[in-house]
Design an enzyme around this catalytic site. Structure first.
Site, PDB file in Angstrom:
ATOM      1  N   THR A 146      43.364  36.495  43.339  1.00  0.00           N
ATOM      2  CA  THR A 146      44.553  35.675  43.592  1.00  0.00           C
ATOM      3  C   THR A 146      44.161  34.325  43.660  1.00  0.00           C
ATOM      4  O   THR A 146      43.077  33.875  44.221  1.00  0.00           O
ATOM      5  CB  THR A 146      45.360  36.129  44.839  1.00  0.00           C
ATOM      6  OG1 THR A 146      44.619  36.004  45.774  1.00  0.00           O
ATOM      7  CG2 THR A 146      46.199  37.232  44.574  1.00  0.00           C
ATOM      8  N   PHE A 148      44.655  29.896  45.130  1.00  0.00           N
ATOM      9  CA  PHE A 148      44.955  29.166  46.503  1.00  0.00           C
ATOM     10  C   PHE A 148      46.132  28.848  46.660  1.00  0.00           C
ATOM     11  O   PHE A 148      47.036  28.612  47.718  1.00  0.00           O
ATOM     12  CB  PHE A 148      43.927  28.311  46.712  1.00  0.00           C
ATOM     13  CG  PHE A 148      44.456  26.830  45.868  1.00  0.00           C
ATOM     14  CD1 PHE A 148      45.395  26.092  46.174  1.00  0.00           C
ATOM     15  CD2 PHE A 148      43.566  26.751  44.584  1.00  0.00           C
ATOM     16  CE1 PHE A 148      45.549  24.876  45.318  1.00  0.00           C
ATOM     17  CE2 PHE A 148      43.957  25.451  43.578  1.00  0.00           C
ATOM     18  CZ  PHE A 148      45.013  24.677  44.215  1.00  0.00           C
ATOM     19  N   HIS A 150      49.705  29.474  46.357  1.00  0.00           N
ATOM     20  CA  HIS A 150      50.778  30.339  46.973  1.00  0.00           C
ATOM     21  C   HIS A 150      49.876  31.651  47.732  1.00  0.00           C
ATOM     22  O   HIS A 150      50.129  32.675  47.191  1.00  0.00           O
ATOM     23  CB  HIS A 150      51.830  30.869  46.253  1.00  0.00           C
ATOM     24  CG  HIS A 150      52.910  29.845  45.911  1.00  0.00           C
ATOM     25  ND1 HIS A 150      53.729  29.073  46.613  1.00  0.00           N
ATOM     26  CD2 HIS A 150      53.374  29.180  44.745  1.00  0.00           C
ATOM     27  CE1 HIS A 150      54.464  28.218  46.483  1.00  0.00           C
ATOM     28  NE2 HIS A 150      54.160  28.214  44.965  1.00  0.00           N
ATOM     29  N   GLU A 175      38.872  31.994  47.771  1.00  0.00           N
ATOM     30  CA  GLU A 175      37.978  31.684  48.916  1.00  0.00           C
ATOM     31  C   GLU A 175      38.375  30.321  49.521  1.00  0.00           C
ATOM     32  O   GLU A 175      38.111  30.135  50.403  1.00  0.00           O
ATOM     33  CB  GLU A 175      36.663  31.458  48.353  1.00  0.00           C
ATOM     34  CG  GLU A 175      36.263  30.550  47.221  1.00  0.00           C
ATOM     35  CD  GLU A 175      36.751  30.869  45.729  1.00  0.00           C
ATOM     36  OE1 GLU A 175      37.256  32.054  45.510  1.00  0.00           O
ATOM     37  OE2 GLU A 175      36.907  30.069  44.896  1.00  0.00           O
ATOM     38  N   SER A 226      43.411  30.195  36.997  1.00  0.00           N
ATOM     39  CA  SER A 226      43.235  29.238  35.873  1.00  0.00           C
ATOM     40  C   SER A 226      43.416  29.840  34.555  1.00  0.00           C
ATOM     41  O   SER A 226      42.543  31.206  34.639  1.00  0.00           O
ATOM     42  CB  SER A 226      42.276  28.170  36.235  1.00  0.00           C
ATOM     43  OG  SER A 226      41.063  28.944  36.357  1.00  0.00           O
ATOM     44  N   GLU A 245      48.076  36.175  34.773  1.00  0.00           N
ATOM     45  CA  GLU A 245      49.113  34.926  34.906  1.00  0.00           C
ATOM     46  C   GLU A 245      48.313  33.748  35.029  1.00  0.00           C
ATOM     47  O   GLU A 245      47.768  33.565  36.256  1.00  0.00           O
ATOM     48  CB  GLU A 245      49.742  35.434  36.259  1.00  0.00           C
ATOM     49  CG  GLU A 245      50.498  36.728  36.071  1.00  0.00           C
ATOM     50  CD  GLU A 245      51.856  36.664  34.905  1.00  0.00           C
ATOM     51  OE1 GLU A 245      51.837  35.593  34.551  1.00  0.00           O
ATOM     52  OE2 GLU A 245      52.034  37.659  34.702  1.00  0.00           O
ATOM     53  N   CYS A 279      52.178  26.657  39.365  1.00  0.00           N
ATOM     54  CA  CYS A 279      51.822  26.868  37.793  1.00  0.00           C
ATOM     55  C   CYS A 279      53.243  26.282  37.076  1.00  0.00           C
ATOM     56  O   CYS A 279      53.090  25.955  35.904  1.00  0.00           O
ATOM     57  CB  CYS A 279      51.576  28.431  37.649  1.00  0.00           C
ATOM     58  SG  CYS A 279      52.939  29.520  38.278  1.00  0.00           S
ATOM     59  N   THR A 280      54.491  26.472  37.680  1.00  0.00           N
ATOM     60  CA  THR A 280      55.565  26.218  36.803  1.00  0.00           C
ATOM     61  C   THR A 280      56.045  24.527  37.134  1.00  0.00           C
ATOM     62  O   THR A 280      57.204  24.348  36.933  1.00  0.00           O
ATOM     63  CB  THR A 280      56.690  27.321  37.268  1.00  0.00           C
ATOM     64  OG1 THR A 280      56.606  27.259  38.845  1.00  0.00           O
ATOM     65  CG2 THR A 280      56.423  28.721  36.516  1.00  0.00           C
TER      66      THR A 280
HETATM   67  P1  NAD Z   1      40.949  29.744  39.872  1.00  0.00           P
HETATM   68  O1  NAD Z   1      40.987  30.344  38.431  1.00  0.00           O
HETATM   69  O2  NAD Z   1      40.067  28.725  40.113  1.00  0.00           O
HETATM   70  O3  NAD Z   1      40.865  31.001  40.891  1.00  0.00           O
HETATM   71  C1  NAD Z   1      41.785  32.060  41.048  1.00  0.00           C
HETATM   72  C2  NAD Z   1      40.811  33.090  41.692  1.00  0.00           C
HETATM   73  O4  NAD Z   1      39.570  33.591  40.593  1.00  0.00           O
HETATM   74  C3  NAD Z   1      40.140  32.988  43.060  1.00  0.00           C
HETATM   75  O5  NAD Z   1      40.239  33.856  43.634  1.00  0.00           O
HETATM   76  C4  NAD Z   1      38.572  32.631  42.307  1.00  0.00           C
HETATM   77  O6  NAD Z   1      37.701  33.031  43.527  1.00  0.00           O
HETATM   78  C5  NAD Z   1      38.361  33.711  41.221  1.00  0.00           C
HETATM   79  N1  NAD Z   1      37.343  33.376  40.327  1.00  0.00           N
HETATM   80  C6  NAD Z   1      36.382  32.785  40.334  1.00  0.00           C
HETATM   81  N2  NAD Z   1      35.464  32.965  39.384  1.00  0.00           N
HETATM   82  C7  NAD Z   1      35.904  33.808  38.811  1.00  0.00           C
HETATM   83  C8  NAD Z   1      35.414  34.810  37.822  1.00  0.00           C
HETATM   84  N3  NAD Z   1      34.406  34.424  36.979  1.00  0.00           N
HETATM   85  N4  NAD Z   1      36.002  36.009  37.598  1.00  0.00           N
HETATM   86  C9  NAD Z   1      37.194  36.385  38.012  1.00  0.00           C
HETATM   87  N5  NAD Z   1      37.612  35.692  38.993  1.00  0.00           N
HETATM   88  C10 NAD Z   1      36.965  34.595  39.571  1.00  0.00           C
HETATM   89  O7  NAD Z   1      42.503  29.002  40.189  1.00  0.00           O
HETATM   90  P2  NAD Z   1      42.965  28.272  41.366  1.00  0.00           P
HETATM   91  O8  NAD Z   1      42.289  26.943  41.304  1.00  0.00           O
HETATM   92  O9  NAD Z   1      42.647  29.211  42.577  1.00  0.00           O
HETATM   93  O10 NAD Z   1      44.674  28.362  41.253  1.00  0.00           O
HETATM   94  C11 NAD Z   1      45.238  27.169  40.383  1.00  0.00           C
HETATM   95  C12 NAD Z   1      45.491  27.798  39.006  1.00  0.00           C
HETATM   96  O11 NAD Z   1      46.187  29.083  38.927  1.00  0.00           O
HETATM   97  C13 NAD Z   1      46.176  27.017  38.174  1.00  0.00           C
HETATM   98  O12 NAD Z   1      45.820  27.020  36.983  1.00  0.00           O
HETATM   99  C14 NAD Z   1      47.628  27.711  38.258  1.00  0.00           C
HETATM  100  O13 NAD Z   1      48.492  27.046  37.205  1.00  0.00           O
HETATM  101  C15 NAD Z   1      47.398  29.031  38.172  1.00  0.00           C
HETATM  102  N6  NAD Z   1      48.286  29.672  38.606  1.00  0.00           N
HETATM  103  C16 NAD Z   1      49.061  30.654  37.816  1.00  0.00           C
HETATM  104  C17 NAD Z   1      50.254  31.295  38.325  1.00  0.00           C
HETATM  105  C18 NAD Z   1      51.037  32.142  37.405  1.00  0.00           C
HETATM  106  O14 NAD Z   1      51.922  33.119  37.624  1.00  0.00           O
HETATM  107  N7  NAD Z   1      50.925  31.976  35.988  1.00  0.00           N
HETATM  108  C19 NAD Z   1      50.632  31.457  39.547  1.00  0.00           C
HETATM  109  C20 NAD Z   1      49.772  30.456  40.213  1.00  0.00           C
HETATM  110  C21 NAD Z   1      48.716  29.642  40.231  1.00  0.00           C
END
Ligand code: NAD
Length: 474
Positions: A146, A148, A150, A175, A226, A245, A279-280
């Site tokens: 998940t 950060f 929400h 993290e 992301s 997502e 994200c929205t």
């Molecule tokens: P992120 O992708 O940097 O991190 C998300 C999770 O992935 C964290 O727990 C992280 O530790 C983990 N991660 C890191 N490296 C990884 C790897 N190699 N393999 C698997 N997992 C790994 O995202 P973020 O910065 O925490 O959150 C923001 C992003 O999330 C934005 O792009 C936002 O649009 C998106 N988001 C999407 C939705 C949706 O429902 N579509 C909802 C909320 C957030």
């Protein structure tokens, strides 16, 4: 200061190695979580996979309802934890806690549903006197990862449907904001969740995530985050179910007949809530040039009055972004966008992780704040002449999560609903509007088209088995 061990087999386990979480607002340490090693994680994967859960529908529903009831009594405590680790203002984090209890209650309700279907077989010339039935059974074991932004609601959206379907899960929360996830898992145990149904870990990011994604005992990866990481998961996961997502770049189309005052209010809520880290969130406002001057002036006037700052102040309407590095990156993109020809209407001030809500006018789709997902409180106005041009601009992005249109003209509304390449289109509402159990998710770089939302997630977390019986009664 909050301290959590890894949640394993119904208990908190402490390895002696810690990951500290700093408040983006004060910079102080607000909590820490125990780190797990890859060797220990291997054991956790084995033991979680070996655990089979056989709770009745009543028992699952009861645990979920109990959790919702406790969360409702602890909204202030939960909001404070999320504010501590994210810098989001209390107004936003109290709302998040209330969304979590909705997710739990919807899951509790759906856990009671009979989800089977019946197909009579004597319906063609090739038919037979039989009936085919479907039943669903859990995947066991799911890796949940998940983001950060929400931090508790994203966790609830994976864990509550997993409980409702008798699955086992290993959760790796962000993290950057893990504390509320551990709090949620401990609360689940306190409400009667069996050991090993939900284990929660944080460890060295690459090794931990790679193991959770690629391990052959994992049946499914449920990931929110992301697009870059989501695509990496798609390339490495191998033969298992995936729900991804991912990021978004929601366009909000304001047509010439829209009520400008109403649009301004919806724009502000749809953009700056949660420090625009949704994200929205509205990432591009597309406005008919006929009304753009009046709209831009009114929007800038109201946005410049948004109370931003100390997230612990009950009157604050917007807190910080997740950390200073993120704020610096957003500030850089704002300045590059101004240099490319956009006009700053308000904002563009930064203090640490705190950014003023910022509006830019005369932007173009390829300017830096529009070209990539800019995950913070800046919104560009792009002016258009025709609806065809607006739809073309809206779709000219790698993302396909959500969109919105403000108009009362049915022909135009219908075109936007049909032609936007997104998972959601909201009419006379912000792109973010949803209920916690309605289908939600994107296409293109926002996801593979599989949805979340409690009902769809419960489907994704189960396999369908069909069985057939003789049935010769006419
Ligand atoms: P992120 O992708 O940097 O991190 C998300 C999770 O992935 C964290 O727990 C992280 O530790 C983990 N991660 C890191 N490296 C990884 C790897 N190699 N393999 C698997 N997992 C790994 O995202 P973020 O910065 O925490 O959150 C923001 C992003 O999330 C934005 O792009 C936002 O649009 C998106 N988001 C999407 C939705 C949706 O429902 N579509 C909802 C909320 C957030």
């Amino acid at each position: 200061m909050l301290e959590f061990g890894s949640i394993i087999n119904g208990k908190q386990e402490f390895s002696g190695e810690w990951h500290s979480i700093h408040s983006p607002y004060t910079g102080k340490v607000v909590g820490r979580v125990s780190m797990i090693s890859p060797k220990e994680l291997e054991k956790v994967i084995q033991q979680t996979h070996a655990t089979k859960i056989h709770l009745t529908r009543y028992e699952r529903s009861n645990i979920l309802n109990k959790m919702a009831a406790v969360i409702d009594t602890k909204t202030d405590e939960i909001a404070k934890i999320i504010t501590d680790e994210t810098g989001l203002c209390l107004k936003d984090t109290k709302y998040e806690a209330s969304r979590v209890s909705d997710v739990l209650r919807f899951s509790a309700a759906k856990a009671l549903d009979d989800d089977s279907e019946v197909f009579p077989c004597d319906i063609t010339k090739n038919g037979r006197p039989r009936r085919i039935y479907t039943t669903r059974y859990p995947l066991n074991l799911i890796s949940a990862i998940t983001p950060f932004n929400h931090p508790m609601n994203q966790v609830a959206h994976k864990i509550a449907p997993a409980i409702a379907t008798n699955n086992t899960v290993i959760l790796k929360p962000s993290e950057k904001a893990p504390l509320c996830a551990y709090y949620f898992a401990q609360l689940a145990l306190d409400c009667g969740l069996p050991p090993n149904m939900l284990n929660v870990v944080n460890g060295p990011i690459k090794e931990t995530c790679d193991m959770l994604v690629t391990h052959p005992l994992v049946s499914m990866v449920s990931f929110t985050g992301s697009s870059a990481v989501g695509k990496h998961i798609a390339q490495t996961a191998g033969y298992k179910k995936l729900v991804l997502e991912l990021g978004g770049s929601s366009a909000f189309l304001v047509l010439h007949d829209a009520d400008i005052d109403e649009v301004v209010d919806i724009t502000i809520a749809g953009t700056f809530k949660n420090s625009a880290q949704r994200c929205t969130a509205i990432r591009r406002i597309l406005v008919d040039e006929e009304i753009a001057d009046e709209y831009a002036e009114k929007l800038a006037e109201k946005v410049s009055k948004i109370k931003y700052g100390n997230p612990y102040d009950e009157h604050t309407e917007m807190g910080t972004v997740i950390n200073e590095a993120s704020a610096i990156e957003i500030e850089k993109r704002i300045n590059e966008t101004i240099a490319a020809g956009a006009k700053l209407l308000c904002g563009n001030k930064r203090e640490g992780a705190l950014l003023a809500p910022t509006v830019l006018d005369f932007a173009k789709n390829d300017f830096p704040v529009c070209a990539k997902e800019t995950f913070g409180p800046v919104v560009p106005i792009i002016r258009f002449k025709t609806l065809t041009e607006a739809i073309q601009i809206a779709n000219d992005t790698p993302y396909g999560l959500s969109g919105g249109v403000m108009s009362n003209d049915w022909q135009s509304i219908q075109r936007v609903i049909t032609e936007l390449e997104t998972g959601t289109v909201n009419v006379n509402e912000a792109p973010s509007y949803r209920l916690e159990w309605t289908p939600f998710g994107g296409v293109k770089d926002s996801g593979l088209g599989y949805k979340e939302g409690v009902i769809e997630t419960m489907k994704a977390f189960t396999h369908v088995k069909t069985y057939s019986l003789p049935w010769d009664v006419a």
